[in-house]
Design a protein around this motif. Sequence first.
Motif, PDB file in Angstrom:
ATOM      1  N   TYR A 239     -56.145  -5.219 -49.898  1.00  0.00           N
ATOM      2  CA  TYR A 239     -55.007  -6.086 -49.423  1.00  0.00           C
ATOM      3  C   TYR A 239     -54.298  -5.271 -48.208  1.00  0.00           C
ATOM      4  N   ILE A 240     -54.140  -3.906 -48.492  1.00  0.00           N
ATOM      5  CA  ILE A 240     -53.468  -3.127 -47.333  1.00  0.00           C
ATOM      6  C   ILE A 240     -54.541  -2.677 -46.224  1.00  0.00           C
TER       7      ILE A 240
ATOM      8  N   LYS B 237     -47.634   0.453 -44.448  1.00  0.00           N
ATOM      9  CA  LYS B 237     -47.146  -0.920 -43.961  1.00  0.00           C
ATOM     10  C   LYS B 237     -46.194  -0.558 -42.987  1.00  0.00           C
ATOM     11  N   ALA B 238     -45.099   0.170 -43.287  1.00  0.00           N
ATOM     12  CA  ALA B 238     -44.223   0.800 -42.219  1.00  0.00           C
ATOM     13  C   ALA B 238     -44.832   1.092 -41.113  1.00  0.00           C
TER      14      ALA B 238
ATOM     15  N   VAL C 134     -47.777   5.342 -50.973  1.00  0.00           N
ATOM     16  CA  VAL C 134     -48.868   5.358 -49.839  1.00  0.00           C
ATOM     17  C   VAL C 134     -48.873   3.731 -49.222  1.00  0.00           C
ATOM     18  N   HIS C 135     -49.022   2.648 -50.192  1.00  0.00           N
ATOM     19  CA  HIS C 135     -49.127   1.486 -49.692  1.00  0.00           C
ATOM     20  C   HIS C 135     -47.846   1.050 -48.773  1.00  0.00           C
ATOM     21  N   SER C 136     -46.718   1.580 -49.278  1.00  0.00           N
ATOM     22  CA  SER C 136     -45.524   1.101 -48.401  1.00  0.00           C
ATOM     23  C   SER C 136     -45.469   1.824 -47.269  1.00  0.00           C
ATOM     24  N   LEU C 137     -45.780   3.138 -47.177  1.00  0.00           N
ATOM     25  CA  LEU C 137     -45.755   4.032 -46.126  1.00  0.00           C
ATOM     26  C   LEU C 137     -46.780   3.397 -44.778  1.00  0.00           C
TER      27      LEU C 137
ATOM     28  N   CYS D 163     -53.621  -3.271 -41.987  1.00  0.00           N
ATOM     29  CA  CYS D 163     -54.316  -1.929 -41.106  1.00  0.00           C
ATOM     30  C   CYS D 163     -55.105  -3.213 -40.093  1.00  0.00           C
ATOM     31  N   ASP D 164     -55.907  -3.766 -40.472  1.00  0.00           N
ATOM     32  CA  ASP D 164     -56.818  -4.771 -39.633  1.00  0.00           C
ATOM     33  C   ASP D 164     -55.846  -5.707 -38.892  1.00  0.00           C
TER      34      ASP D 164
END
Length: 359
Positions: free
Chosen positions: A192-193, A169-170, A164-167, A198-199
Amino acid sequence: MKHLIDPMDLTKEETDEIISLAEDIIAHRERYQGSMSHRKLATLFYEPSTRTRLSFTSAMMELGGSVLGFSDAKNSSVSKGETVQDTVRVVGCFAEVIAMRHYIEGAQLYASEVSPVPIINAGDGSHSHPTQTLTDLLTIKRELGRIDGITIGFCGDLRFGRTVHSLIKALSRYRNVEVILIAPDALKLPDYIKHDVCDKCGVKYREVETMEEVMPELDVLYMTRVQKERFLDEDEFDRVKDSFVLDARRMALAKKNMAVLHPLPRVNEILTEVDSDPRAAYFRQVENGKFVREALILKLHEWKNDPAHPMPEHDRPVFDSSVRCTNSKCICNNEHAPYKFHYTDGGQLRCWYCDSKVR
Ligand code: NCD
């Protein structure tokens, strides 16, 4: 040298190039057979895996190359105390590229600092999983015909789920992507994500507590398993383990062309009655993972010594002996990696290796 440790190590153009190459491989498999003949891929897996390791193996075989490595680090010199840096220095003498999975966060980044060959991060703790991201992007593109403009719901363990974190980001680099986070309090997406990704990139996101309230809006529903192995407290896991279950009744609320993705393995968050629904894309997603890894291996090999494909410029590391990373699962608290940090745009100090907030 080009490594893939984090999805952002690839530019948006490089990411799209890998996805397009994977689509071409799907259309013309025979053209790529033998393109890695006499070359070797090492798979170093310090943590269990079925899909990721076998899809790397299958991808390299399709390209005519060979594979060596271990699927259980206990059978390697790791059990004698060898560090990840020494291991990749050694394995780099035997293979042209290394795919590594580790339960310690930042292990692959630390290993890449000394590796003589490209390192591919096949998952580091609950931090990142960039090759699953390439798989997911290819799947979204093939299922919906586009990545821009989608509304995607992430459901389940958004706290420990590295895919989830990586997707997210991409996806922050695609246009008008809207993210809906469906998770109980204990499994919420790390700050941090939310803030640094996002922000910072203007990704619209909102947090909700039930699937039903957002189901009709979604183009993609990304289901995840609650990551039992990451919990320090078993009672906490028991409280959240069955938070969300996708069944035929909930599928009836969704768009006719919504795609259901799941990195797999599933435990009980998707009932098997959903498998026959044409919108269930998770087994097609598995196969896409093999093709995208073929494309990645070819591209990393091609870009290895090409100055036109450098690693991205990271902000300069900060060395501060007065602070420590407090994440017990970070490489700097498990091997003698230096305490190294970076400042975010918002002025926060984060660990260089695992992104935990330090100050
Ligand atoms: C995922 C992983 O290992 O993070 N699986 C995978 O690589 N396809 C998801 C999971 O284990 O839940």
